[in-house]
Motif scaffolding. Structure first.
Motif, PDB file in Angstrom:
ATOM      1  N   ILE A  82      45.687  39.593  41.099  1.00  0.00           N
ATOM      2  CA  ILE A  82      44.594  40.562  41.772  1.00  0.00           C
ATOM      3  C   ILE A  82      44.938  42.022  41.097  1.00  0.00           C
ATOM      4  CG2 ILE A  82      43.599  41.723  43.554  1.00  0.00           C
ATOM      5  CD1 ILE A  82      42.829  38.847  43.228  1.00  0.00           C
ATOM      6  N   PHE A  83      46.261  42.315  41.083  1.00  0.00           N
ATOM      7  CA  PHE A  83      46.245  43.772  40.656  1.00  0.00           C
ATOM      8  C   PHE A  83      46.470  44.120  39.123  1.00  0.00           C
ATOM      9  CE2 PHE A  83      48.166  44.147  45.162  1.00  0.00           C
ATOM     10  CZ  PHE A  83      46.973  44.935  45.619  1.00  0.00           C
ATOM     11  N   SER A  84      46.464  42.703  38.535  1.00  0.00           N
ATOM     12  CA  SER A  84      46.624  42.837  36.949  1.00  0.00           C
ATOM     13  C   SER A  84      45.265  42.268  36.301  1.00  0.00           C
ATOM     14  CB  SER A  84      47.831  41.961  36.391  1.00  0.00           C
ATOM     15  OG  SER A  84      47.453  40.282  36.900  1.00  0.00           O
ATOM     16  N   SER A  85      44.329  42.088  37.080  1.00  0.00           N
ATOM     17  CA  SER A  85      42.921  42.064  36.779  1.00  0.00           C
ATOM     18  C   SER A  85      41.853  42.964  36.505  1.00  0.00           C
ATOM     19  CB  SER A  85      42.160  41.061  38.017  1.00  0.00           C
ATOM     20  OG  SER A  85      40.931  40.655  37.502  1.00  0.00           O
ATOM     21  N   ASP A  86      41.538  43.159  35.372  1.00  0.00           N
ATOM     22  CA  ASP A  86      40.672  44.480  35.086  1.00  0.00           C
ATOM     23  C   ASP A  86      39.118  44.373  36.030  1.00  0.00           C
ATOM     24  OD1 ASP A  86      42.133  45.562  33.328  1.00  0.00           O
ATOM     25  OD2 ASP A  86      41.369  44.414  31.605  1.00  0.00           O
ATOM     26  N   GLU A  87      38.945  42.937  36.491  1.00  0.00           N
ATOM     27  CA  GLU A  87      37.737  42.807  37.101  1.00  0.00           C
ATOM     28  C   GLU A  87      37.860  43.181  38.559  1.00  0.00           C
ATOM     29  OE1 GLU A  87      34.595  39.159  38.126  1.00  0.00           O
ATOM     30  OE2 GLU A  87      36.750  38.677  37.585  1.00  0.00           O
ATOM     31  N   PHE A  93      36.247  50.054  42.104  1.00  0.00           N
ATOM     32  CA  PHE A  93      35.727  51.144  41.856  1.00  0.00           C
ATOM     33  C   PHE A  93      33.861  51.109  42.452  1.00  0.00           C
ATOM     34  CE2 PHE A  93      32.791  53.799  38.911  1.00  0.00           C
ATOM     35  CZ  PHE A  93      33.333  55.123  39.444  1.00  0.00           C
ATOM     36  N   ASN A  94      33.427  50.150  42.199  1.00  0.00           N
ATOM     37  CA  ASN A  94      31.953  50.043  42.814  1.00  0.00           C
ATOM     38  C   ASN A  94      32.029  50.053  44.238  1.00  0.00           C
ATOM     39  OD1 ASN A  94      31.098  49.660  39.975  1.00  0.00           O
ATOM     40  ND2 ASN A  94      31.047  47.551  40.073  1.00  0.00           N
ATOM     41  N   THR A  95      32.798  49.398  44.793  1.00  0.00           N
ATOM     42  CA  THR A  95      32.783  49.398  46.355  1.00  0.00           C
ATOM     43  C   THR A  95      33.045  50.828  46.948  1.00  0.00           C
ATOM     44  OG1 THR A  95      33.911  47.162  46.332  1.00  0.00           O
ATOM     45  CG2 THR A  95      33.979  48.215  48.505  1.00  0.00           C
TER      46      THR A  95
END
Length: 319
Positions: A82-87, A93-95
């Protein structure tokens, strides 16, 4: 015939006597404890047990054949993914941006409306205004989206007015620029009445003699609001603000699922929609549980920290 309370009082030991065991002290109230069993069973089975499963699932590689308990234990591998995913950082950030906008835009209007309704002299006008404000809260997001679509679609009411005055129609619902204003505005409109109810309840607890004393001292309406009304509802304001901080990573998944489209994924994709795609669409239940656990952990930490700061600075907290 003695009541349960009288029997309990009569069974208390005399002052200075030996302390009775916990079971002996609970025995006179056995019927009340019996009534608690269904409530405790409900919370244990339907609330706390799923929380335990989510925590365990976050550290496993879930498979349908193995189930939660039979799946392979992978430790913190899911967190590393999870923490290595750019998505993930994009949806985070959107949240945060959407949640902060909802908090900032939606914080003051319920307070202002509650004060205005509280000061109304006409009971009929107050009841009518309250009804108009409360109704949207009970609408589902499907109904709210239908209203927004009727107003802001290509052939909607707003575009019709713009074209009547010689303007060009705007594609509001498919525009990245307009997506967040529509989401935040509709969310505030839907919940503003519900927030007003809570603040009105707090206003009724203020001693009305304080307003009379302020009038005698020459305080005008705005000074009475600043020195009497707002301090009187300060505990309610802090309570609601603390709870809203706990949901800072919850930007309204149901609403976003209805409002966003491929054209607005970049600015509309949030943690809840990410969990929906990972968990239901791609069957990555472990990753979805990991993100939900992270979401819940951040919410709890923010509540605890802000409550501690609030108690130290203002002397008021939610506990």
């Amino acid at each position: 015939m003695k009541t349960m309370y009288q029997e309990a009082v009569a069974s208390r030991p005399a002052a200075g006597g030996n302390k009775r065991s916990l079971a002996a002290r609970m025995r006179p109230f056995w019927l009340l404890y019996l009534l608690l069993i269904p409530i405790l069973a409900y919370y244990c089975i339907l609330r706390y047990y799923p929380m335990v499963l989510q925590i365990i699932l976050s550290f496993k590689q879930y498979t349908l054949m193995g189930g939660v308990w039979g799946s392979k234990w992978v430790g913190v591998d899911n967190f590393n993914k999870i923490f290595s995913s750019d998505e993930f950082y994009r949806v985070l950030f959107n949240t945060l941006e959407i949640s902060l906008l909802r908090m900032i835009v939606g914080f003051l209007p319920p307070i202002i409306l509650a004060i205005m309704l509280f000061d109304l002299h006409s009971n009929k006008l107050r009841r009518f205004s309250q009804t108009i404000l409360y109704i949207p809260h009970f609408f589902s997001w499907v109904v709210i989206y239908g209203v927004v679509f009727a107003m802001f679609s290509n052939a909607g009411f707003i575009n019709q007015i713009m074209m009547q005055f010689g303007g060009e129609a705007q594609n509001f619902l498919l525009s990245e620029h307009w997506f967040r204003p529509l989401v935040v505005g509709s969310a505030v409109w839907k919940e503003i009445g519900w927030g007003t109810i809570i603040y009105l309840a707090g206003l009724t607890m203020i001693d009305t003699s304080l307003f009379d004393a302020a009038k005698i001292d020459g305080a005008g309406p705005f000074r009475r609001i600043w020195h009497v009304t707002l301090p009187g509802i300060r505990p309610v304001i802090i309570f609601l603000f603390t709870l809203s901080l706990g949901g800072i990573l919850n930007a309204g998944g149901e609403q976003i699922l209805l409002f966003y489209s491929p054209a607005t994924y970049r600015v509309g994709d949030i943690i809840d929609t990410f969990v929906y795609r990972q968990g239901l669409a791609q069957l990555q239940y472990s990753l979805a549980s990991t993100v939900s656990l992270f979401q819940s952990f951040i919410g709890i930490v923010l509540i605890l920290v802000f409550n501690r700061i609030s108690k130290k600075t203002t002397g008021t907290g939610i506990w």
